[in-house]
Design an enzyme around this catalytic site. Structure first.
Site, PDB file in Angstrom:
ATOM      1  N   CYS A 150     -44.881  19.173 -11.711  1.00 19.88           N
ATOM      2  CA  CYS A 150     -45.918  18.148 -11.643  1.00 19.88           C
ATOM      3  C   CYS A 150     -46.890  18.431 -10.522  1.00 19.88           C
ATOM      4  O   CYS A 150     -47.609  17.533 -10.084  1.00 19.88           O
ATOM      5  CB  CYS A 150     -45.284  16.768 -11.496  1.00 19.88           C
ATOM      6  SG  CYS A 150     -45.256  15.874 -13.055  1.00 19.88           S
ATOM      7  N   GLY A 152     -43.630   7.390 -12.809  1.00 16.57           N
ATOM      8  CA  GLY A 152     -43.342   8.725 -12.283  1.00 16.57           C
ATOM      9  C   GLY A 152     -44.269   9.746 -12.897  1.00 16.57           C
ATOM     10  O   GLY A 152     -45.388   9.415 -13.306  1.00 16.57           O
ATOM     11  N   CYS A 153     -43.818  10.980 -12.984  1.00 16.40           N
ATOM     12  CA  CYS A 153     -44.648  12.054 -13.533  1.00 16.40           C
ATOM     13  C   CYS A 153     -45.183  11.658 -14.902  1.00 16.40           C
ATOM     14  O   CYS A 153     -44.424  11.400 -15.831  1.00 16.40           O
ATOM     15  CB  CYS A 153     -43.832  13.335 -13.643  1.00 16.40           C
ATOM     16  SG  CYS A 153     -44.745  14.719 -14.343  1.00 16.40           S
ATOM     17  N   PHE A 154     -46.507  11.610 -15.030  1.00 18.13           N
ATOM     18  CA  PHE A 154     -47.068  11.075 -16.275  1.00 18.13           C
ATOM     19  C   PHE A 154     -46.880  11.987 -17.474  1.00 18.13           C
ATOM     20  O   PHE A 154     -47.020  11.545 -18.609  1.00 18.13           O
ATOM     21  CB  PHE A 154     -48.523  10.642 -16.121  1.00 18.13           C
ATOM     22  CG  PHE A 154     -49.479  11.615 -15.474  1.00 18.13           C
ATOM     23  CD1 PHE A 154     -49.311  12.987 -15.546  1.00 18.13           C
ATOM     24  CD2 PHE A 154     -50.579  11.125 -14.780  1.00 18.13           C
ATOM     25  CE1 PHE A 154     -50.222  13.860 -14.955  1.00 18.13           C
ATOM     26  CE2 PHE A 154     -51.503  11.988 -14.186  1.00 18.13           C
ATOM     27  CZ  PHE A 154     -51.322  13.360 -14.278  1.00 18.13           C
TER      28      PHE A 154
END
Length: 207
Positions: free
Chosen positions: A18, A43-45
């Protein structure tokens, strides 16, 4: 030796996962007619987009940044953790086929709601979880869903996800949109290596 090489390879993957910044322009958001919007930070998209894309009644999704004050933030800006933004997603759904409550259910099942410092491998304020409400009705539903989850007995720790008023949503660079389809092998390695897959299997019995 092979085991050490594998460990270093996984660590390298996670660090890069990410942290890869798109060098292209932000995506253009087009809201489908007669749709409603829901905005979340999970969180991480890269990882929060596929569950919504696959859900019944969802018409379109875009990943981006919200919660901060910096104008026109880039991935490099948000990655520092100093802009106040979180990696986020806006979900456009058909209210005739699904509901805001169902969007909340999908969100809760695709995060670790008790993690306060980020999500899984990704830590920092830009990866913390939040539900953003656009009106009083969404606020009531979000608070009720959080309370129900806390009282469910499924989690021993407090629910850390914040419920906040919706501000400006800035679309992320085009490179980051639908990343799971643009680079499925890398995405799957990250999804497993970050710990998400194992957590969902243990908590919900699936991804």
């Amino acid at each position: 030796m092979r085991r050490l090489i594998f460990v270093f390879a996984v660590l390298g993957l996670l660090i890069a996962a990410c942290s890869r910044a798109g060098e292209d322009d932000p995506a253009k958001i087009i809201q489908p007619p007669n749709s409603k919007a829901a905005v979340f930070s999970g969180g991480c998209f890269w990882c929060i987009q596929p569950p919504f894309d696959e859900a019944k009644g969802v018409l379109a999704t875009y990943v981006g940044y919200t919660g901060g004050t910096t104008q026109n933030p880039t991935y490099e800006d948000v990655e520092t953790g100093e802009t106040g933004h979180r990696e986020s997603i806006v979900v456009f759904y058909d209210p005739a086929k699904t509901s805001y409550g169902e969007m909340l259910n999908i969100f809760w099942r695709n995060i670790n709601p008790t993690q306060a410092d980020g999500q899984f491998y990704d830590t920092g304020s830009q990866y913390t979880t939040a539900i953003y409400y656009a009106n009083d009705e969404e606020k009531r539903e979000a608070l009720a869903s959080k309370d129900a989850l806390q009282k469910s007995g499924k989690f021993n720790a407090p629910i850390a996800t914040q419920i906040l008023p919706l501000g400006k949503f800035w679309p992320a660079e085009e490179h980051h949109q639908k990343y799971s389809k643009k680079d499925p092998a890398h995405y799957e390695e990250y999804h497993i290596g970050s710990g998400r897959n194992a957590y969902f299997q243990e908590t919900w019995g699936g991804k």
